[in-house]
Motif scaffolding. Structure first.
Motif, short mmCIF file in Angstrom:
data_model
loop_
_atom_site.label_atom_id
_atom_site.label_comp_id
_atom_site.label_asym_id
_atom_site.label_seq_id
_atom_site.Cartn_x
_atom_site.Cartn_y
_atom_site.Cartn_z
N ASN A 50 0.82 -1.21 0.00
CA ASN A 50 0.00 0.00 0.00
C ASN A 50 0.85 1.26 0.00
O ASN A 50 0.52 2.25 -0.66
N PHE A 51 1.96 1.23 0.73
CA PHE A 51 2.85 2.39 0.76
C PHE A 51 3.55 2.59 -0.58
O PHE A 51 3.68 3.72 -1.06
N SER A 52 4.00 1.49 -1.19
CA SER A 52 4.67 1.61 -2.49
C SER A 52 3.68 2.05 -3.57
O SER A 52 4.09 2.70 -4.55
N TYR A 53 2.40 1.72 -3.40
CA TYR A 53 1.39 2.16 -4.36
C TYR A 53 1.37 3.69 -4.44
O TYR A 53 1.27 4.26 -5.54
N TRP A 54 1.46 4.34 -3.30
CA TRP A 54 1.44 5.81 -3.29
C TRP A 54 2.79 6.40 -3.68
O TRP A 54 2.85 7.34 -4.46
N LEU A 55 3.85 5.84 -3.13
CA LEU A 55 5.18 6.40 -3.39
C LEU A 55 5.58 6.26 -4.86
O LEU A 55 6.31 7.10 -5.39
N ASP A 56 5.11 5.19 -5.52
CA ASP A 56 5.41 5.00 -6.94
C ASP A 56 4.37 5.63 -7.84
O ASP A 56 4.51 5.60 -9.07
N GLY A 57 3.33 6.19 -7.23
CA GLY A 57 2.23 6.73 -8.04
C GLY A 57 2.00 8.21 -7.82
O GLY A 57 2.79 9.05 -8.24
#
Length: 309
Positions: free
Chosen positions: A71-78
């Motif tokens: 979930n964190f990588s979803y935002w950080l990569d998006g």
């Protein structure tokens, strides 16, 4: 001849320690209800929300699945950087513009303007109105079909046709900042006016006798005296605007096309319209880290002010 017996020394009095609490235990007992309340309504929900960020969880479905940092990588990569940029645009605009307006009005009221008492009360009017009411008021002003702003500009010949202020990506954020400025400048004006009234008049008189004009007196006398108050006001308003929600949500809902999306509206939209509580809490956790940095800066500045005194 009888001699008197020497007086008997009184036995030392022993303090009874059984059943008594130490100072530390007594203090802990007094603060226990407050600590329990803090843990129940703040600490536990906070930890629970942060823990939820590591799970895939839908509000419409029971159960959840552990996904780690997905979930964190979803935002950080998006969209994280885009949301951060738009949050900062709103925060800086809604902090600096009302500061300039509030400071200018504070200087005018502090200069002995006639009717300053009445004007001070009049300027406080936008501050006492609830934020949602202010937002609906300005929504009517910015309305493309029957809004007051379009009517005034068209009659003045500035524009030829109505403008959808809240529906255009180029004007939506500006409209939100103007609305927030109208609601928040009175508080900044009052705080800055209080700071200005502490500036000794003797300093201005001495500067005038030295031939300093009004602009020079402002930078040489006024600003150094109110700089501490101004920095605290700016930082507090910046922190509040960084987490502001109601004005943006009522006016644009984060639109059009996400151009006014901030952390507050993105978390709400993801959780209660997208029903993805896991991603919403993950974004909220990242948002909280940034807020903690701002709070740490604020505490550091106030600590320095206290040491200087």
């Amino acid at each position: 001849m009888s001699t008197a017996a020497p007086p008997q020394k009184a036995a030392p009095r022993r303090e009874r320690s059984g059943g008594r609490l130490s100072n530390g235990a007594f203090a802990l007992l007094l603060t226990a209800p407050g600590l329990a309340l803090f843990a129940a309504i703040i600490f536990y929900p906070l930890l629970s929300a942060l823990f939820t960020g590591f799970f895939k969880q839908d509000l419409r479905l029971p159960g959840r699945e552990f996904v780690g940092l997905e979930n964190f990588s979803y935002w950080l990569d998006g969209e994280f950087l885009t949301i951060l940029k738009q949050t900062l645009v709103f925060t800086f605009g809604a902090t600096l513009v009302p500061f300039v307006v509030g400071f200018a009005l504070a200087l005018a009221l502090n200069s002995g303007l006639k009717g300053s008492g009445f004007l001070r009360g009049l300027f406080l009017f936008p501050w006492v109105i609830p934020g949602v009411v202010v937002s609906f008021l300005w929504m009517w002003i910015f309305n493309a079909n029957y809004g007051v702003l379009n009517g005034v500009l068209m009659k003045a010949g500035i524009i030829e046709e109505s403008i959808s202020w809240l529906g255009r990506p180029g004007t939506a954020m500006l409209a939100v900042i103007v609305t927030k400025t109208w609601a928040s400048f009175p508080w900044m004006m009052v705080m800055l006016l209080a700071g200005l009234q502490t500036v000794p008049k003797e300093l201005h008189e001495a500067a005038s006798m030295d031939g300093a004009g009004s602009i020079r007196r402002f930078f040489a006398v006024t600003w150094p005296q109110v700089r501490g108050v101004a920095s605290i006001v700016l930082l507090l308003e910046f922190i509040w605007n960084f987490q502001h929600f109601d004005t943006i949500y009522v006016l644009t809902g984060g639109g059009p096309a996400g151009t006014t999306e901030t952390f507050a509206t993105a978390v709400y939209q993801t959780a209660f319209k997208g029903f993805d509580i896991g991603r919403a809490t993950a974004l909220g956790g990242l948002w909280m880290v940034l807020l903690l940095i701002l709070v740490a800066v604020y505490l550091r500045i106030t600590e320095r002010k206290g040491d200087a005194r």
